[in-house]
Scaffold this active site. Structure first.
Site, PDB file in Angstrom:
ATOM      1  N   GLU A  60     -25.354 -53.275   6.526  1.00  0.00           N
ATOM      2  CA  GLU A  60     -24.170 -53.734   7.252  1.00  0.00           C
ATOM      3  C   GLU A  60     -24.409 -53.564   8.742  1.00  0.00           C
ATOM      4  O   GLU A  60     -24.819 -52.496   9.176  1.00  0.00           O
ATOM      5  CB  GLU A  60     -22.941 -52.902   6.864  1.00  0.00           C
ATOM      6  CG  GLU A  60     -22.705 -52.825   5.373  1.00  0.00           C
ATOM      7  CD  GLU A  60     -21.463 -52.006   5.056  1.00  0.00           C
ATOM      8  OE1 GLU A  60     -20.649 -51.762   5.971  1.00  0.00           O
ATOM      9  OE2 GLU A  60     -21.319 -51.617   3.889  1.00  0.00           O
ATOM     10  N   THR A 111     -18.244 -54.305  10.099  1.00  0.00           N
ATOM     11  CA  THR A 111     -19.673 -54.388   9.778  1.00  0.00           C
ATOM     12  C   THR A 111     -19.922 -55.633   8.940  1.00  0.00           C
ATOM     13  O   THR A 111     -19.311 -55.810   7.892  1.00  0.00           O
ATOM     14  CB  THR A 111     -20.139 -53.154   8.987  1.00  0.00           C
ATOM     15  OG1 THR A 111     -19.317 -52.994   7.825  1.00  0.00           O
ATOM     16  CG2 THR A 111     -20.083 -51.915   9.851  1.00  0.00           C
TER      17      THR A 111
HETATM   18  P1  ADP Z   1     -16.055 -56.482   5.169  1.00  0.00           P
HETATM   19  O1  ADP Z   1     -15.747 -55.438   4.155  1.00  0.00           O
HETATM   20  O2  ADP Z   1     -15.775 -57.875   4.671  1.00  0.00           O
HETATM   21  O3  ADP Z   1     -17.466 -56.341   5.685  1.00  0.00           O
HETATM   22  P2  ADP Z   1     -15.169 -55.466   7.776  1.00  0.00           P
HETATM   23  O4  ADP Z   1     -13.854 -54.815   8.074  1.00  0.00           O
HETATM   24  O5  ADP Z   1     -16.379 -54.593   7.797  1.00  0.00           O
HETATM   25  O6  ADP Z   1     -15.024 -56.209   6.375  1.00  0.00           O
HETATM   26  O7  ADP Z   1     -15.343 -56.675   8.796  1.00  0.00           O
HETATM   27  C1  ADP Z   1     -16.572 -57.368   8.847  1.00  0.00           C
HETATM   28  C2  ADP Z   1     -16.411 -58.800   9.314  1.00  0.00           C
HETATM   29  O8  ADP Z   1     -15.784 -58.825  10.600  1.00  0.00           O
HETATM   30  C3  ADP Z   1     -17.751 -59.481   9.507  1.00  0.00           C
HETATM   31  O9  ADP Z   1     -18.217 -60.080   8.298  1.00  0.00           O
HETATM   32  C4  ADP Z   1     -17.456 -60.516  10.583  1.00  0.00           C
HETATM   33  O10 ADP Z   1     -17.053 -61.750  10.007  1.00  0.00           O
HETATM   34  C5  ADP Z   1     -16.283 -59.908  11.364  1.00  0.00           C
HETATM   35  N1  ADP Z   1     -16.634 -59.337  12.668  1.00  0.00           N
HETATM   36  C6  ADP Z   1     -15.910 -59.538  13.798  1.00  0.00           C
HETATM   37  N2  ADP Z   1     -16.456 -58.895  14.839  1.00  0.00           N
HETATM   38  C7  ADP Z   1     -17.566 -58.261  14.376  1.00  0.00           C
HETATM   39  C8  ADP Z   1     -18.555 -57.438  15.005  1.00  0.00           C
HETATM   40  N3  ADP Z   1     -18.496 -57.142  16.303  1.00  0.00           N
HETATM   41  N4  ADP Z   1     -19.562 -56.963  14.228  1.00  0.00           N
HETATM   42  C9  ADP Z   1     -19.631 -57.255  12.916  1.00  0.00           C
HETATM   43  N5  ADP Z   1     -18.707 -58.022  12.264  1.00  0.00           N
HETATM   44  C10 ADP Z   1     -17.689 -58.540  12.980  1.00  0.00           C
HETATM   45 MG    MG Z   2     -18.094 -54.423   6.534  1.00  0.00          MG
END
Ligand code: ADP
Ligand code: MG
Length: 178
Positions: A109, A54
């Site tokens: 998110e 997200t």
């Molecule tokens: P965080 O806690 O940093 O949000 P996540 O595990 O939720 O970590 O991963 C989010 C990140 O993954 C996003 O900020 C983006 O850079 C990347 N990402 C890759 N594919 C997607 C997708 N389909 N939708 C949203 N984010 C994605």
């Molecule tokens: Mg996230």
């Protein structure tokens, strides 16, 4: 938004009776809600592990939705114009109280329903929110959480698959690409 709402339904009973299409035949007020901002780092709490990364919007981008909608899960379209795949894709968005900030701060998110080849932290994310799926829920097991998220994605795709919703994939809020 100051009060912290509680989950409205017991997860199990809600899960057993979920409609697979939600919302009216065309978006109604306050939708569409237009959002944009540069993608922030979250706390890596499980998004990718749950098959659902997200992308976090920055705080200043959230008011456009938090001022007109309750916490919960929403559906719509999203685009990362500078990513290698810069098309507009269906999305699900969680607007919720973040436990990291003792639930005093809302986060928005967005899970974009597309497999990106790389992360896009720092890039601009644009979204058009078109409808409400469900309230925030409490989860007792990881399996229940994963199943609910998978259902959210199906509900989002089904709900967007109506003429009045499809047209928003080419809304002028999105950057036109060849
Ligand atoms: P965080 O806690 O940093 O949000 P996540 O595990 O939720 O970590 O991963 C989010 C990140 O993954 C996003 O900020 C983006 O850079 C990347 N990402 C890759 N594919 C997607 C997708 N389909 N939708 C949203 N984010 C994605
Ligand atoms: Mg996230």
């Amino acid at each position: 938004m100051t009060a912290r709402p509680t989950a409205l339904f017991q997860t199990d009973s809600f899960r057993d009776s979920r409609p697979l299409v939600v919302g009216p035949d065309q978006p109604e007020s306050p939708f569409p809600v237009l959002l944009s901002g540069s993608v922030q780092r979250g706390f890596g709490r499980g998004g990718k592990d749950l098959n659902c990364p997200t992308a976090n919007l920055p705080d200043e981008a959230i008011e456009a939705i938090s001022s007109v909608a309750q916490p919960g899960v929403y559906y719509g379209y999203a685009q990362v114009p500078d990513a290698p795949s810069n098309e507009v894709w269906p999305m699900v968005m969680s607007l919720g109280w973040n436990p990291f900030y003792k639930n005093e701060r809302l986060t928005a998110e967005i899970h974009v329903m597309h497999e990106y080849t790389a992360d896009f932290y720092g890039m601009e994310l644009r979204a058009v929110v078109l409808g409400y799926i469900r309230p925030e829920l409490d989860f007792t097991t990881m399996e229940a959480l994963i199943e609910t998220i998978e259902t959210d994605k199906r509900v989002a795709l089904n709900s967007l698959d109506r003429e009045a919703y499809k047209t928003f994939a080419t809304h002028p809020h999105f950057v036109l690409k060849e």
